[in-house]
Enzyme design. Sequence first.
Site, PDB file in Angstrom:
ATOM      1  N   ARG A 149     -35.487  16.434  19.396  1.00 62.69           N
ATOM      2  CA  ARG A 149     -35.420  16.553  20.656  1.00 62.69           C
ATOM      3  C   ARG A 149     -36.401  16.207  21.443  1.00 62.69           C
ATOM      4  NH1 ARG A 149     -31.704  20.488  22.969  1.00 62.69           N
ATOM      5  NH2 ARG A 149     -29.927  20.347  21.457  1.00 62.69           N
TER       6      ARG A 149
ATOM      7  N   ARG B  10     -34.788  17.701  28.392  1.00 64.15           N
ATOM      8  CA  ARG B  10     -35.306  18.499  29.949  1.00 64.15           C
ATOM      9  C   ARG B  10     -36.603  18.633  29.910  1.00 64.15           C
ATOM     10  NH1 ARG B  10     -30.430  22.531  28.905  1.00 64.15           N
ATOM     11  NH2 ARG B  10     -31.428  22.168  27.092  1.00 64.15           N
TER      12      ARG B  10
ATOM     13  N   ARG C 148     -30.423  12.641  33.987  1.00 61.88           N
ATOM     14  CA  ARG C 148     -29.425  13.460  33.823  1.00 61.88           C
ATOM     15  C   ARG C 148     -28.841  13.987  35.320  1.00 61.88           C
ATOM     16  NH1 ARG C 148     -25.858  16.370  33.243  1.00 61.88           N
ATOM     17  NH2 ARG C 148     -25.603  18.236  31.915  1.00 61.88           N
TER      18      ARG C 148
ATOM     19  N   ASP D  56     -25.601  13.109  20.422  1.00 66.14           N
ATOM     20  CA  ASP D  56     -25.534  14.631  20.211  1.00 66.14           C
ATOM     21  C   ASP D  56     -24.562  14.712  18.848  1.00 66.14           C
ATOM     22  OD1 ASP D  56     -26.051  17.477  21.559  1.00 66.14           O
ATOM     23  OD2 ASP D  56     -24.290  17.535  20.483  1.00 66.14           O
TER      24      ASP D  56
ATOM     25  N   TYR E 235     -19.291  25.009  15.021  1.00 62.85           N
ATOM     26  CA  TYR E 235     -19.008  24.965  16.658  1.00 62.85           C
ATOM     27  C   TYR E 235     -17.748  24.824  16.898  1.00 62.85           C
ATOM     28  CZ  TYR E 235     -24.110  24.718  17.876  1.00 62.85           C
ATOM     29  OH  TYR E 235     -25.336  24.981  18.164  1.00 62.85           O
TER      30      TYR E 235
HETATM   31  O1  CP3 Z   1     -33.664  14.573  19.258  1.00 68.85           O
HETATM   32  C1  CP3 Z   1     -33.287  13.848  20.114  1.00 68.85           C
HETATM   33  O2  CP3 Z   1     -34.178  13.510  21.079  1.00 68.85           O
HETATM   34  C2  CP3 Z   1     -32.086  13.109  20.177  1.00 68.85           C
HETATM   35  C3  CP3 Z   1     -30.973  13.730  20.883  1.00 68.85           C
HETATM   36  C4  CP3 Z   1     -30.454  15.031  20.383  1.00 68.85           C
HETATM   37  C5  CP3 Z   1     -29.741  15.887  21.326  1.00 68.85           C
HETATM   38  N1  CP3 Z   1     -29.030  17.020  20.323  1.00 68.85           N
HETATM   39  C6  CP3 Z   1     -29.588  15.726  22.622  1.00 68.85           C
HETATM   40  C7  CP3 Z   1     -29.348  17.170  23.572  1.00 68.85           C
HETATM   41  C8  CP3 Z   1     -30.129  15.511  19.003  1.00 68.85           C
HETATM   42  C9  CP3 Z   1     -30.896  15.083  17.811  1.00 68.85           C
HETATM   43  C10 CP3 Z   1     -29.350  16.533  19.122  1.00 68.85           C
HETATM   44  C11 CP3 Z   1     -28.910  17.514  18.000  1.00 68.85           C
HETATM   45  C12 CP3 Z   1     -28.226  18.737  18.218  1.00 68.85           C
HETATM   46  N2  CP3 Z   1     -27.264  18.976  19.254  1.00 68.85           N
HETATM   47  C13 CP3 Z   1     -28.151  19.605  17.358  1.00 68.85           C
HETATM   48  C14 CP3 Z   1     -28.811  19.716  15.962  1.00 68.85           C
HETATM   49  C15 CP3 Z   1     -30.435  20.231  16.122  1.00 68.85           C
HETATM   50  C16 CP3 Z   1     -30.596  21.802  16.880  1.00 68.85           C
HETATM   51  O3  CP3 Z   1     -31.133  21.720  17.945  1.00 68.85           O
HETATM   52  O4  CP3 Z   1     -30.202  22.404  15.824  1.00 68.85           O
HETATM   53  C17 CP3 Z   1     -27.190  20.732  17.770  1.00 68.85           C
HETATM   54  C18 CP3 Z   1     -26.846  21.958  17.025  1.00 68.85           C
HETATM   55  C19 CP3 Z   1     -26.676  20.124  19.165  1.00 68.85           C
HETATM   56  C20 CP3 Z   1     -25.596  20.679  19.679  1.00 68.85           C
HETATM   57  C21 CP3 Z   1     -26.234  20.847  21.186  1.00 68.85           C
HETATM   58  N3  CP3 Z   1     -26.261  19.936  22.055  1.00 68.85           N
HETATM   59  C22 CP3 Z   1     -26.245  22.283  21.856  1.00 68.85           C
HETATM   60  C23 CP3 Z   1     -26.287  23.584  21.129  1.00 68.85           C
HETATM   61  C24 CP3 Z   1     -26.900  22.139  23.117  1.00 68.85           C
HETATM   62  C25 CP3 Z   1     -26.936  23.037  24.146  1.00 68.85           C
HETATM   63  C26 CP3 Z   1     -28.211  23.530  24.075  1.00 68.85           C
HETATM   64  C27 CP3 Z   1     -29.470  22.996  25.025  1.00 68.85           C
HETATM   65  O5  CP3 Z   1     -30.413  22.697  24.535  1.00 68.85           O
HETATM   66  O6  CP3 Z   1     -29.034  22.445  26.082  1.00 68.85           O
HETATM   67  C28 CP3 Z   1     -26.684  20.666  23.391  1.00 68.85           C
HETATM   68  C29 CP3 Z   1     -27.014  19.774  24.337  1.00 68.85           C
HETATM   69  C30 CP3 Z   1     -28.042  18.749  24.528  1.00 68.85           C
HETATM   70  N4  CP3 Z   1     -28.198  17.661  23.503  1.00 68.85           N
HETATM   71  C31 CP3 Z   1     -29.224  18.371  25.550  1.00 68.85           C
HETATM   72  C32 CP3 Z   1     -29.945  17.298  24.780  1.00 68.85           C
HETATM   73  C33 CP3 Z   1     -31.081  16.732  25.511  1.00 68.85           C
HETATM   74  C34 CP3 Z   1     -29.254  18.990  26.538  1.00 68.85           C
HETATM   75  C35 CP3 Z   1     -28.158  18.725  27.342  1.00 68.85           C
HETATM   76  C36 CP3 Z   1     -28.524  18.779  28.862  1.00 68.85           C
HETATM   77  O7  CP3 Z   1     -29.316  17.844  29.529  1.00 68.85           O
HETATM   78  O8  CP3 Z   1     -28.403  19.790  29.440  1.00 68.85           O
END
Ligand code: CP3
Length: 365
Positions: free
Chosen positions: A33, A37, A46, A83, A159
């Site tokens: 990540r 944000r 965003r 994602d 999920y």
């Molecule tokens: O690592 C990186 O920089 C690459 C991008 C990336 C995202 N999600 C961007 C993202 C990666 C590798 C992920 C993986 C991901 N996504 C996982 C596995 C890793 C982990 O965190 O356990 C999971 C479970 C998800 C599913 C997911 N996506 C959730 C549960 C959420 C909401 C929670 C949150 O943090 O907002 C997301 C959204 C998400 N994925 C965001 C980002 C930058 C936030 C979205 C926003 O801008 O509002």
Amino acid sequence: MAEMEQAKPSPTSLVLRALRSQPVPRPPIWLMRQAGRYLPEYRTLRARARSFFDLCYTPELAFEITLQPVRRFAMDAAILFSDILVIADALGCPVVFVEGVGPKLKPVRSAAARARLRRTAVVEKLAPVYATIRALKQELPTGTALIGFAGAPWTVAAYMVEGEGSKEFYVARAFARREPAAFAGLIELLTEATIEHLRAQIEAGADLVQLFDSWAGVLPESEFRRWCQEPVARIARALKSEHPEVPIIAFPRGAGLHLPSFAAAVPVDGLSLDTTVPVTAVRRALPELCLQGNLDPVALLAGGAGALEEAERIVAALASGPFIFNLGHGVLPETDPAAVAALVAHVKSLRLPRVPPHGAERDAC
Ligand code: CP3
């Protein structure tokens, strides 16, 4: 001759070298990540997009967001901005991201709902993701590895069945027990789709891939093997048969004592360790494998000297073998970018004993 080699830094990325068990002068670093944000430049882009998936499916935006942390912190790897849930979306299980809540999916809780999902459209639907990778590959210097990724079948299925995030995934786990055939069908579909998705990422230019199994830790032993280990092993074997040179990292978060048997059963080149893994014990159990991790994202959130000292302890414990510095889970949205900059600079300043025979950094040790 030796002088020429010293003058010309190796074009191979340190991340790839570590995954190939080649010596590196210092620990390579990237963060899960690393885009997101906590970066003001991410929040700006965003705010311009209608939805989070718009960012993922618009190559110009996903390209830019992928590069933001690489430019700001000179990370050793870029991870594709996308994602793990795009695969659910591509299979015909709609996903929306609700501000402040997280992902909401149309739940798949019957054999009939599973049967309505379609694998055929996955790589067509995800074409913008591969376009993003092609553009990134053109842009990035060879020293910066480009990481493709996918969710592991269990985590994505969790999920899809639950319909949203959860602490324990009771609904998904109860469904897997009550309707094992339907659940096995969903895992099977996700395994095949994930192979196709990762293969397409590799063919578009990803240098390595990581499989995120964020919810591996909620399962008891027999289910861990069936729903986490076996599908990931199948994916890894399929990718290795076509692209043996492309390293694979698995992140079975919460796998704990399963890690050594997981590493023995799955042909991975690297294992990403979550925050709770005792580093000395895992290094001793897996002396040859490339280990990645595992700074607590909360240590980074708290920042200051404590985060840097903790990072040093991790390097001291893990870097006696192949090693990539990372967090134990993703960067938290409240993290100060200045703390990330300090961490990257500090990890990059550390020198490792295992230097290349003609390495330019040899004298620095
Ligand atoms: O690592 C990186 O920089 C690459 C991008 C990336 C995202 N999600 C961007 C993202 C990666 C590798 C992920 C993986 C991901 N996504 C996982 C596995 C890793 C982990 O965190 O356990 C999971 C479970 C998800 C599913 C997911 N996506 C959730 C549960 C959420 C909401 C929670 C949150 O943090 O907002 C997301 C959204 C998400 N994925 C965001 C980002 C930058 C936030 C979205 C926003 O801008 O509002």
